[in-house]
Motif scaffolding. Structure first.
Motif, PDB file in Angstrom:
ATOM      1  N   GLN A 152      49.732  11.322  18.232  1.00 24.03           N
ATOM      2  CA  GLN A 152      50.439  12.585  18.117  1.00 24.03           C
ATOM      3  C   GLN A 152      51.110  12.708  16.743  1.00 24.03           C
ATOM      4  O   GLN A 152      51.378  11.712  16.062  1.00 24.03           O
ATOM      5  CB  GLN A 152      51.476  12.730  19.221  1.00 24.03           C
ATOM      6  CG  GLN A 152      52.703  11.851  19.050  1.00 24.03           C
ATOM      7  CD  GLN A 152      53.713  12.076  20.150  1.00 24.03           C
ATOM      8  OE1 GLN A 152      53.684  11.414  21.172  1.00 24.03           O
ATOM      9  NE2 GLN A 152      54.608  13.025  19.954  1.00 24.03           N
ATOM     10  N   TYR A 426      49.136  17.679  16.602  1.00 26.83           N
ATOM     11  CA  TYR A 426      48.585  17.111  17.828  1.00 26.83           C
ATOM     12  C   TYR A 426      49.707  16.598  18.722  1.00 26.83           C
ATOM     13  O   TYR A 426      50.703  16.041  18.241  1.00 26.83           O
ATOM     14  CB  TYR A 426      47.623  15.968  17.507  1.00 26.83           C
ATOM     15  CG  TYR A 426      46.415  16.429  16.717  1.00 26.83           C
ATOM     16  CD1 TYR A 426      45.258  16.845  17.365  1.00 26.83           C
ATOM     17  CD2 TYR A 426      46.452  16.475  15.324  1.00 26.83           C
ATOM     18  CE1 TYR A 426      44.161  17.273  16.647  1.00 26.83           C
ATOM     19  CE2 TYR A 426      45.362  16.916  14.601  1.00 26.83           C
ATOM     20  CZ  TYR A 426      44.213  17.317  15.268  1.00 26.83           C
ATOM     21  OH  TYR A 426      43.131  17.759  14.557  1.00 26.83           O
ATOM     22  N   ASP A 427      49.521  16.791  20.041  1.00 26.90           N
ATOM     23  CA  ASP A 427      50.487  16.242  20.991  1.00 26.90           C
ATOM     24  C   ASP A 427      50.064  14.834  21.392  1.00 26.90           C
ATOM     25  O   ASP A 427      49.086  14.279  20.876  1.00 26.90           O
ATOM     26  CB  ASP A 427      50.642  17.166  22.204  1.00 26.90           C
ATOM     27  CG  ASP A 427      49.340  17.363  22.972  1.00 26.90           C
ATOM     28  OD1 ASP A 427      48.483  16.459  22.939  1.00 26.90           O
ATOM     29  OD2 ASP A 427      49.172  18.423  23.615  1.00 26.90           O
ATOM     30  N   SER A 428      50.789  14.237  22.346  1.00 28.78           N
ATOM     31  CA  SER A 428      50.536  12.850  22.717  1.00 28.78           C
ATOM     32  C   SER A 428      49.209  12.659  23.433  1.00 28.78           C
ATOM     33  O   SER A 428      48.724  11.533  23.553  1.00 28.78           O
ATOM     34  CB  SER A 428      51.676  12.343  23.608  1.00 28.78           C
ATOM     35  OG  SER A 428      51.746  13.101  24.810  1.00 28.78           O
ATOM     36  N   HIS A 433      47.206  21.801  18.299  1.00 31.39           N
ATOM     37  CA  HIS A 433      48.033  23.005  18.374  1.00 31.39           C
ATOM     38  C   HIS A 433      48.219  23.532  16.945  1.00 31.39           C
ATOM     39  O   HIS A 433      48.122  22.768  15.978  1.00 31.39           O
ATOM     40  CB  HIS A 433      49.394  22.708  19.007  1.00 31.39           C
ATOM     41  CG  HIS A 433      49.302  22.104  20.379  1.00 31.39           C
ATOM     42  ND1 HIS A 433      49.307  22.852  21.531  1.00 31.39           N
ATOM     43  CD2 HIS A 433      49.196  20.799  20.768  1.00 31.39           C
ATOM     44  CE1 HIS A 433      49.215  22.033  22.581  1.00 31.39           C
ATOM     45  NE2 HIS A 433      49.143  20.792  22.144  1.00 31.39           N
ATOM     46  N   TRP A 502      59.944  21.146  21.351  1.00 26.19           N
ATOM     47  CA  TRP A 502      58.587  21.624  21.598  1.00 26.19           C
ATOM     48  C   TRP A 502      58.027  21.040  22.892  1.00 26.19           C
ATOM     49  O   TRP A 502      57.986  19.829  23.077  1.00 26.19           O
ATOM     50  CB  TRP A 502      57.690  21.255  20.421  1.00 26.19           C
ATOM     51  CG  TRP A 502      56.236  21.576  20.635  1.00 26.19           C
ATOM     52  CD1 TRP A 502      55.716  22.659  21.267  1.00 26.19           C
ATOM     53  CD2 TRP A 502      55.122  20.779  20.229  1.00 26.19           C
ATOM     54  NE1 TRP A 502      54.347  22.605  21.279  1.00 26.19           N
ATOM     55  CE2 TRP A 502      53.950  21.461  20.643  1.00 26.19           C
ATOM     56  CE3 TRP A 502      54.997  19.568  19.548  1.00 26.19           C
ATOM     57  CZ2 TRP A 502      52.675  20.961  20.395  1.00 26.19           C
ATOM     58  CZ3 TRP A 502      53.733  19.075  19.301  1.00 26.19           C
ATOM     59  CH2 TRP A 502      52.590  19.765  19.717  1.00 26.19           C
ATOM     60  N   THR A 503      57.584  21.916  23.780  1.00 22.76           N
ATOM     61  CA  THR A 503      56.867  21.521  24.984  1.00 22.76           C
ATOM     62  C   THR A 503      55.423  21.984  24.840  1.00 22.76           C
ATOM     63  O   THR A 503      55.156  23.192  24.885  1.00 22.76           O
ATOM     64  CB  THR A 503      57.491  22.140  26.244  1.00 22.76           C
ATOM     65  OG1 THR A 503      58.828  21.669  26.387  1.00 22.76           O
ATOM     66  CG2 THR A 503      56.697  21.766  27.479  1.00 22.76           C
ATOM     67  N   PRO A 504      54.461  21.077  24.632  1.00 24.19           N
ATOM     68  CA  PRO A 504      53.060  21.492  24.453  1.00 24.19           C
ATOM     69  C   PRO A 504      52.556  22.243  25.680  1.00 24.19           C
ATOM     70  O   PRO A 504      52.767  21.823  26.818  1.00 24.19           O
ATOM     71  CB  PRO A 504      52.325  20.159  24.254  1.00 24.19           C
ATOM     72  CG  PRO A 504      53.372  19.219  23.745  1.00 24.19           C
ATOM     73  CD  PRO A 504      54.632  19.625  24.438  1.00 24.19           C
ATOM     74  N   ALA A 514      51.588  16.646  28.196  1.00 25.98           N
ATOM     75  CA  ALA A 514      51.905  15.789  27.059  1.00 25.98           C
ATOM     76  C   ALA A 514      53.408  15.566  26.978  1.00 25.98           C
ATOM     77  O   ALA A 514      54.199  16.242  27.652  1.00 25.98           O
ATOM     78  CB  ALA A 514      51.393  16.409  25.761  1.00 25.98           C
ATOM     79  N   THR A 516      57.130  15.833  25.963  1.00 21.84           N
ATOM     80  CA  THR A 516      57.899  17.013  25.593  1.00 21.84           C
ATOM     81  C   THR A 516      59.048  16.631  24.682  1.00 21.84           C
ATOM     82  O   THR A 516      59.386  15.467  24.520  1.00 21.84           O
ATOM     83  CB  THR A 516      58.439  17.715  26.847  1.00 21.84           C
ATOM     84  OG1 THR A 516      59.286  16.801  27.562  1.00 21.84           O
ATOM     85  CG2 THR A 516      57.301  18.153  27.740  1.00 21.84           C
ATOM     86  N   THR A 534      58.125  11.267  22.571  1.00 16.97           N
ATOM     87  CA  THR A 534      58.464  12.678  22.674  1.00 16.97           C
ATOM     88  C   THR A 534      57.614  13.461  21.685  1.00 16.97           C
ATOM     89  O   THR A 534      56.915  12.902  20.853  1.00 16.97           O
ATOM     90  CB  THR A 534      59.952  12.943  22.349  1.00 16.97           C
ATOM     91  OG1 THR A 534      60.137  12.879  20.927  1.00 16.97           O
ATOM     92  CG2 THR A 534      60.849  11.924  23.017  1.00 16.97           C
ATOM     93  N   SER A 535      57.683  14.773  21.825  1.00 12.28           N
ATOM     94  CA  SER A 535      56.903  15.627  20.931  1.00 12.28           C
ATOM     95  C   SER A 535      57.639  15.921  19.630  1.00 12.28           C
ATOM     96  O   SER A 535      57.162  16.699  18.815  1.00 12.28           O
ATOM     97  CB  SER A 535      56.580  16.953  21.635  1.00 12.28           C
ATOM     98  OG  SER A 535      57.780  17.684  21.883  1.00 12.28           O
TER      99      SER A 535
END
Length: 680
Positions: A152, A426-428, A433, A502-504, A514, A516, A534-535
């Motif tokens: 991520q 990228y998220d986890s 995104h 940020w919450t994907p 993913a 948050t 975390t994001s």
């Protein structure tokens, strides 16, 4: 004796033919090094014989030496074909025994180990899986075939220039009667009493449009007509405030003919109960009408967001306390004062003059909010040409206009920001995104604002004060960028840009599972841990400049990526082997090792274009390509044999002549011997 000399010559010529033939046979063998036969003469003499009168005893094969000169490099389409350019040998493991070769034809076996055609393992130094550092002892080099896990985004960097000559993207125009000014105060007791007027709109090109309003039109109707004109935005709403509502039993309140609450059979009610009852009907019979309760003032404020008339009827024990109508928008409050003011307009004057027998029947004129685009004006006269500054028209006074500048940022309106740029993060889970950064020039010198969204969604922390008691909706995320007079970013005066909430989301707008965001205390530093939990990530804009040149994005970097499958190898001149993946990433697997010897001629050929060390060659010196006296590696290429075929063919003719000449010596010696035998 001559026979022995000739025979040694035949043997030498035959050895020479063997060496030359071997060179010719391997003219196309990859990595082959040509040989030559080296001869020496033979003298047989005793201790009392002088060399000056001793004839030779023939010739012997003294040595077969190899030429380790560089062969030509030919290119192929195989990444694992390796050509050595310069000094050194590939180190191979043959069941644990080391051999050395210049033939770089390699592939992989069923376990991913790099091997040659005979199954010997290429030796090198493995890279540490965590740090990627090269080191350790020689081992079999292996190509990993597993997929790469996603990573991520934990940090981003933007390098761009903001144009110092740009102006703030402000909306400019004219607003009429905003800020609480009331319009069209109608005569008390007379509903919808606006006369017909002629409104003239003058556009920026001096062309005009006219609108003639209908007599007795309400403010909401006039607003609808104005919105038919170009460059005009008119709105209307209605607000009324009720106070001193006391329940003496049998209290009933109606709004626009709809009973909203009654204490009959229920018990006592208070103003808050009235507000709740109105709101309960706001989506059904009282559409567009809402109410709020002020506990301190004890008042109920009723609003029609459509600009409709509001008519209230409050009765107590069946007696009408008051009924009143509000037309259009009003900044005034319509206040119900107390109870028991009478049961009607007994004196018949239609005016609330406070007499004992007088009911409260009031009509309040509406208010318009009119916004005109820049360089557009509006004037008004009565339909009979009389000016309207006496309060008899829609506008209770001469039209007073005020300039306005609206610089509110709106990501959906390109007119409210100067520039925007996007970056994939990228998220986890490795899902991509789109992070979008908007840049807005502010009126302050050398000051810009940047606003951030991901997938067109707000990512700022919620503001609980906006929607008590709990508001979990993300807010718009904005930061200030302040520049020095040389165009560089003033980091001390600028905001530190951190994404903390940020919450994907997936394509449907729901959390995709993913990691948050988590809120950190002021000044907290993001933890650098594996894996990142975390994001959250930060954005480094230290390299952003503000020069007097057009907006340009020089670079936009981030350290995340999605999952990847192996797609190929990259082998550098220094022998480092990188595994290339479909996500654009590369992982260092190891480095090819090379060996060199003090005496290359002392190596013993082992077949299959390989050599082994001997006492004469000395022990191998192990190193890596491009260091010390070692050569470099060319991937996707092979070193050809260094045999010069034309030279070998000439040598072949000479060897043939030597053989024939030695055979002639035997023939001559035979003739001499035969002559002696024939003597009588």
């Amino acid at each position: 004796m001559s026979f022995n000399i000739a025979v040694s010559g035949l043997r030498a010529a035959n050895s020479d033919l063997n060496v030359i033939g071997n060179n010719i046979a391997n003219a196309s063998t990859t990595g082959f090094k040509s040989s030559r036969a080296e001869f020496a003469d033979v003298y047989a003499s005793s201790a009392f014989n002088s060399s000056s009168n001793t004839s030779g005893s023939g010739v012997l094969l003294k040595n077969i030496s190899q030429s380790f000169n560089q062969g030509n490099v030919s290119f192929t389409n195989n990444d694992l074909d390796l050509a050595l350019n310069g000094n050194g040998f590939f180190v191979m493991s043959n069941n644990g025994a080391q051999q050395y070769s210049r033939a770089g034809i390699f592939g992989v076996d069923n376990e991913g180990f790099i091997v040659d055609g005979s199954g010997k393992f290429l030796q090198g130094f493995q890279a540490a899986s965590a740090s990627g550092a090269i080191g350790g002892s020689l081992s079999n080099l292996q190509i990993q075939q597993t997929n790469m896990d996603p990573q991520q985004t934990t940090a981003t960097t933007m390098v761009l220039n903001l144009d110092a000559t740009e102006l703030e993207p402000a909306e400019r125009g004219t607003t009429i009667f905003t800020g609480g000014a009331s319009i069209g105060i109608a005569r008390p007791g007379i509903a919808n009493s606006y006369p017909s007027e002629i409104l003239t709109l003058t556009l920026a090109d001096n062309s005009t449009r006219t609108l003639t309003t209908l007599a007795d039109a309400s403010a909401s109707e006039i607003a609808a007509d104005l919105n038919l004109l170009p460059n005009v935005n008119a709105t209307a709403s209605t607000t009324a405030t009720l106070s001193n509502i006391a329940d003496n039993g049998g209290l009933e309140v109606t709004v626009n003919g709809v009973t909203v609450i009654s204490s009959t059979g229920v018990g006592s009610i208070d103003p808050q109960d009235v507000a709740i009852a109105i709101n309960n009907l706001s989506n059904t019979t009282l559409r567009g009408i809402s109410a709020t309760f002020d506990a301190i003032a004890g008042t109920v404020t009723v609003t029609s967001n459509r600009g409709d008339d509001l008519e209230f009827n409050v009765t107590n024990n069946g007696d009408p306390l008051d009924s009143f109508t509000v037309q259009g928008i009003t900044a005034h409050s319509v206040v119900l004062q107390g109870n028991g003011l009478g049961d009607g307009d007994n004196d018949g004057n239609g005016v609330a003059d406070g007499t004992a027998n007088d009911g409260f029947n009031s009509t309040i004129g509406g208010r318009l909010d009119i916004t005109l685009d820049e360089n557009v004006t509006l004037t008004s006269v009565l339909n009979d040409g009389v000016a309207t500054d006496d309060g008899s028209g829609i506008f209770a006074q001469d039209i007073s206009a005020a300039r306005f500048v609206n610089n509110a940022f709106d990501p959906t309106d390109e007119d409210t920001y100067n520039h925007a740029t996007s970056l994939t993060v990228y998220d986890s889970l490795g899902t991509s995104h789109i992070l979008t950064a908007f840049f807005v020039k502010e009126a302050a010198v050398n000051t810009w604002s940047t606003y951030l969204q991901i997938d067109n969604q707000n990512i700022g922390e919620p503001n609980p004060a906006l929607d008590p008691p709990l508001n979990t909706e993300p807010t718009l995320l904005g930061y200030s960028l302040v520049f020095n007079d040389d165009g560089s970013l003033n980091q001390a005066a600028s905001d530190e840009i951190q994404i903390t909430y940020w919450t994907p989301l997936d394509a449907a707008g729901n959390p995709n599972g993913a990691a948050t965001g988590q809120t950190f205390t002021q000044g907290a530093i993001f933890p650098v841990v594996e894996p990142f939990t975390t994001s959250n990530f930060d954005i480094d804009m230290a390299a952003v400049t503000q020069y007097g040149s057009p907006f340009s994005v020089i670079d936009a970097l981030q350290n995340g990526y999605t999952t990847g499958r192996p797609s190929g190898l990259d082998i550098g001149a220094n022998g480092e082997i990188y595994n290339r993946f479909t996500n654009g990433q590369s992982v260092l697997l190891g480095q090819v090792a090379l060996a060199r010897f003090v005496n290359q001629q002392g190596l013993q050929p082992a077949g299959e274009t390989a050599w082994v060390e001997t006492f004469d060659s000395g022990i191998p010196v192990i190193g890596t390509p491009g260091t010390s006296a070692f050569g470099v590696i060319q991937s996707g290429a092979l070193e050809e044999s260094n045999v010069d075929l034309s030279q070998e063919l000439v040598a072949l003719i000479l060897a043939q002549r030597n053989y024939q000449a030695n055979a002639q010596t035997i023939q001559t010696e035979d003739s001499v011997t035969q002559t002696i035998i024939n003597l009588r």
